[in-house]
Design an enzyme around this catalytic site. Structure first.
Site, PDB file in Angstrom:
ATOM      1  N   ASP A   1      42.225 -43.421   5.114  1.00  0.00           N
ATOM      2  CA  ASP A   1      40.942 -43.425   4.399  1.00  0.00           C
ATOM      3  C   ASP A   1      40.852 -42.297   3.371  1.00  0.00           C
ATOM      4  O   ASP A   1      39.765 -41.810   3.063  1.00  0.00           O
ATOM      5  CB  ASP A   1      39.763 -43.322   5.382  1.00  0.00           C
ATOM      6  CG  ASP A   1      39.827 -44.349   6.491  1.00  0.00           C
ATOM      7  OD1 ASP A   1      40.003 -45.536   6.169  1.00  0.00           O
ATOM      8  OD2 ASP A   1      39.726 -43.960   7.670  1.00  0.00           O
TER       9      ASP A   1
ATOM     10  N   LYS B   1      43.527 -43.965  -1.061  1.00  0.00           N
ATOM     11  CA  LYS B   1      44.805 -44.404  -1.637  1.00  0.00           C
ATOM     12  C   LYS B   1      44.624 -45.592  -2.567  1.00  0.00           C
ATOM     13  O   LYS B   1      45.314 -45.707  -3.581  1.00  0.00           O
ATOM     14  CB  LYS B   1      45.788 -44.761  -0.518  1.00  0.00           C
ATOM     15  CG  LYS B   1      46.206 -43.573   0.344  1.00  0.00           C
ATOM     16  CD  LYS B   1      47.211 -43.956   1.396  1.00  0.00           C
ATOM     17  CE  LYS B   1      46.641 -44.895   2.439  1.00  0.00           C
ATOM     18  NZ  LYS B   1      45.534 -44.319   3.214  1.00  0.00           N
TER      19      LYS B   1
ATOM     20  N   GLY C   1      42.254 -50.979   4.867  1.00  0.00           N
ATOM     21  CA  GLY C   1      41.364 -51.498   3.842  1.00  0.00           C
ATOM     22  C   GLY C   1      41.313 -50.545   2.676  1.00  0.00           C
ATOM     23  O   GLY C   1      41.014 -49.361   2.839  1.00  0.00           O
ATOM     24  N   HIS C   2      41.640 -51.032   1.479  1.00  0.00           N
ATOM     25  CA  HIS C   2      41.589 -50.204   0.288  1.00  0.00           C
ATOM     26  C   HIS C   2      40.406 -50.648  -0.559  1.00  0.00           C
ATOM     27  O   HIS C   2      40.303 -51.810  -0.953  1.00  0.00           O
ATOM     28  CB  HIS C   2      42.884 -50.310  -0.513  1.00  0.00           C
ATOM     29  CG  HIS C   2      44.036 -49.626   0.157  1.00  0.00           C
ATOM     30  ND1 HIS C   2      45.347 -49.765  -0.262  1.00  0.00           N
ATOM     31  CD2 HIS C   2      44.085 -48.781   1.207  1.00  0.00           C
ATOM     32  CE1 HIS C   2      46.134 -49.047   0.517  1.00  0.00           C
ATOM     33  NE2 HIS C   2      45.384 -48.446   1.409  1.00  0.00           N
ATOM     34  N   THR C   3      39.483 -49.716  -0.810  1.00  0.00           N
ATOM     35  CA  THR C   3      38.260 -50.016  -1.545  1.00  0.00           C
ATOM     36  C   THR C   3      38.395 -49.558  -2.988  1.00  0.00           C
ATOM     37  O   THR C   3      38.763 -48.416  -3.263  1.00  0.00           O
ATOM     38  CB  THR C   3      37.055 -49.321  -0.887  1.00  0.00           C
ATOM     39  OG1 THR C   3      36.957 -49.748   0.468  1.00  0.00           O
ATOM     40  CG2 THR C   3      35.763 -49.664  -1.610  1.00  0.00           C
TER      41      THR C   3
ATOM     42  N   GLN D   1      47.058 -46.507   6.049  1.00  0.00           N
ATOM     43  CA  GLN D   1      46.759 -45.462   7.031  1.00  0.00           C
ATOM     44  C   GLN D   1      47.159 -44.069   6.502  1.00  0.00           C
ATOM     45  O   GLN D   1      47.126 -43.843   5.303  1.00  0.00           O
ATOM     46  CB  GLN D   1      47.408 -45.768   8.387  1.00  0.00           C
ATOM     47  CG  GLN D   1      46.756 -46.905   9.142  1.00  0.00           C
ATOM     48  CD  GLN D   1      47.386 -48.255   8.863  1.00  0.00           C
ATOM     49  OE1 GLN D   1      48.564 -48.389   8.638  1.00  0.00           O
ATOM     50  NE2 GLN D   1      46.571 -49.300   8.909  1.00  0.00           N
TER      51      GLN D   1
ATOM     52  N   PRO E   1      31.365 -45.921  11.336  1.00  0.00           N
ATOM     53  CA  PRO E   1      31.175 -44.614  10.702  1.00  0.00           C
ATOM     54  C   PRO E   1      32.381 -43.727  10.971  1.00  0.00           C
ATOM     55  O   PRO E   1      32.902 -43.677  12.088  1.00  0.00           O
ATOM     56  CB  PRO E   1      29.917 -44.062  11.379  1.00  0.00           C
ATOM     57  CG  PRO E   1      29.772 -44.831  12.650  1.00  0.00           C
ATOM     58  CD  PRO E   1      30.367 -46.184  12.392  1.00  0.00           C
TER      59      PRO E   1
ATOM     60  N   LYS F   1      37.721 -37.420  -3.729  1.00  0.00           N
ATOM     61  CA  LYS F   1      36.349 -37.164  -3.270  1.00  0.00           C
ATOM     62  C   LYS F   1      35.934 -35.697  -3.369  1.00  0.00           C
ATOM     63  O   LYS F   1      35.155 -35.202  -2.564  1.00  0.00           O
ATOM     64  CB  LYS F   1      36.155 -37.693  -1.849  1.00  0.00           C
ATOM     65  CG  LYS F   1      36.212 -39.220  -1.765  1.00  0.00           C
ATOM     66  CD  LYS F   1      35.600 -39.754  -0.508  1.00  0.00           C
ATOM     67  CE  LYS F   1      35.476 -41.271  -0.581  1.00  0.00           C
ATOM     68  NZ  LYS F   1      34.807 -41.852   0.597  1.00  0.00           N
TER      69      LYS F   1
ATOM     70  N   GLY G   1      34.855 -39.214  -8.393  1.00  0.00           N
ATOM     71  CA  GLY G   1      33.891 -40.282  -8.147  1.00  0.00           C
ATOM     72  C   GLY G   1      34.622 -41.560  -7.802  1.00  0.00           C
ATOM     73  O   GLY G   1      35.850 -41.643  -7.936  1.00  0.00           O
TER      74      GLY G   1
END
Length: 431
Positions: A13, A16, A40-42, A225, A305, A332, A416
């Protein structure tokens, strides 16, 4: 013709997907080499959020070839759904833009049933898996009883392998886990339909990459991961079931180690973890809540969460060593805005001893005390920063310390979630 591997330096998380999406502009081939749809890549593109679980992030760039390597475990229903969802959004995913290794192993319904059954049976000692069947699928792969993508193209072979393994799985499901048995006929017919749909995508990914290398193409390897979830080197047993470190790219895509030119580690400006397991710098106070809410720290696959804490330099240094990192991308950084003080864990203390590496035994990891260095925070909004000089002096000081501590240059900074909210200091394809 550089080949670049992107890996996570923490417990996953780290962001990536966004970095791979950015680097995909410079690559010709983008390869996923391990994990499954537990990842999961957002990505946020033109204000719209996209979440990918199996298809490499490079699919959003025209003219790029995306590959799913043999080291990935594939749930065909999820993959087909992902293809359909992208096409419904106006992004065609034809054969030729996406290839799937014929040697990749298939996640079967019994893998998911076993995953759920085991977690329920463990109760308070559960590992915290996503329940996607990842671990049981890798178990079958290592036990040499797995079913591979290419097997779906041979109905007789698939029928034989399914009959042999399902008898054992149903015995285990019924007698040990107390679950209902699964239907051979239903699985057989459903997976043959999956095979018909996916057949045009099935290929020898290793050979495709060899040809690309000979043709001088840029290749980007996309890990899932993070380093501390590696089956061998992570906080075992609270890990995933594959090798998440950079070396896994070679086995998981079918390339030799001498073909890797650069390894980029993605490091969040703080630390998060999903699920169970040790987390020395975890914050359960207002600051932890700040990081979670400002950072949108909820699992892209599960919605769970994420646990949040200060940046852990001990696991960062371990990631540098285990992956042979060439550079770091700090993501981030913007989430830290608004904090008057920022802390960084530079070592652990255990029974009066100072540790600069992660202990192998869980009993010790749970007992370590993080030793922090404090930094001045900043109030400024970083979302419009596009150069290092745009950042507040306190943010630059923090980045400089991370670089010096890790002994690896920071070559990218994310300010961002949007595609253009980045500071690129060096291109890993042209270091």
């Amino acid at each position: 013709m550089p080949s670049v591997v992107v890996v996570g330096t923490q417990w996953g998380d780290e962001g990536k997907g966004k970095i791979v999406d950015l680097l995909a502009e410079r690559a010709d081939y983008i390869v996923r080499f391990q994990g499954g749809n537990n990842a999961g890549h957002t990505l946020v593109i033109n204000g719209r959020k996209h979440i990918l679980h199996l298809i490499p992030s490079g699919i959003f760039h025209e003219g790029k070839v995306c590959l799913i390597g043999n080291g990935v475990v594939v749930d065909p229903e999820v993959l087909i759904s992902e293809i359909d969802r992208l096409e419904a959004a106006g992004l065609p995913v034809p054969p030729g833009r996406l290839y799937i290794s014929e040697k990749a192993h298939l996640i079967m319904p019994y893998h998911k049933a076993i995953d759920h059954g085991r977690e329920a049976r463990r109760g308070k000692t559960r590992i915290g898996t996503t329940g996607r069947g990842i671990g049981p699928c890798y178990e079958d792969k290592v036990a040499r009883r797995g079913i591979r993508v290419g097997d779906l193209l041979d109905p007789d072979l698939f029928a034989q392998k399914l009959r042999e393994v399902l008898e054992e799985k149903n015995f285990y499901l019924e007698r040990y886990l107390g679950r209902d048995p699964l239907s051979y006929e239903e699985i057989y017919s459903t997976y043959l339909r999956f095979g018909e749909r996916l057949a045009p995508y099935v290929a020898d990914v290793s050979e495709i990459l060899a040809r690309a290398r000979r043709a001088g193409k840029n290749i980007l390897f996309e890990g899932a991961q993070g380093t501390q979830l590696d089956i061998d080197h992570g906080t075992y047993p609270f890990v995933t079931s594959s090798n998440t470190v950079a070396g896994g790219a070679c086995a998981g895509a079918g390339v030799g180690p001498t073909t890797i030119d650069y390894v980029l580690g993605i490091c969040k400006a703080y630390t998060t973890r999903v699920g169970e397991g040790p987390f020395p710098t975890e914050l359960t106070d207002e600051i932890g809540n700040h990081l979670r809410e400002c950072g949108g720290e909820y699992g892209s696959t599960t919605g769970r969460p994420r646990r949040c804490g200060w940046l852990d330099g001990v696991i960062l240094k371990e990631a540098v060593r285990l992956n042979g990192l060439s550079g770091l991308a700090i993501t981030k950084l913007d989430v830290l805005s608004g904090l008057t003080e920022i802390r960084f864990c530079e070592a652990y203390e255990l029974s009066g001893r100072r540790l600069t590496s992660v202990p192998a035994r869980l009993s010790e990891i749970y007992r370590v005390k993080p030793l922090y260095r404090s930094f001045r925070g900043w109030m400024e909004d970083l979302s419009r920063c596009r150069t290092l000089e745009d950042l507040p002096a306190a943010a630059r000081d923090y980045l400089r310390f991370i670089e010096e501590y890790a002994g690896v240059p920071v070559i990218m900074v994310s300010t961002g979630p949007a595609r253009d909210q980045n500071i690129l200091l060096r291109d890993p394809f042209h270091p």
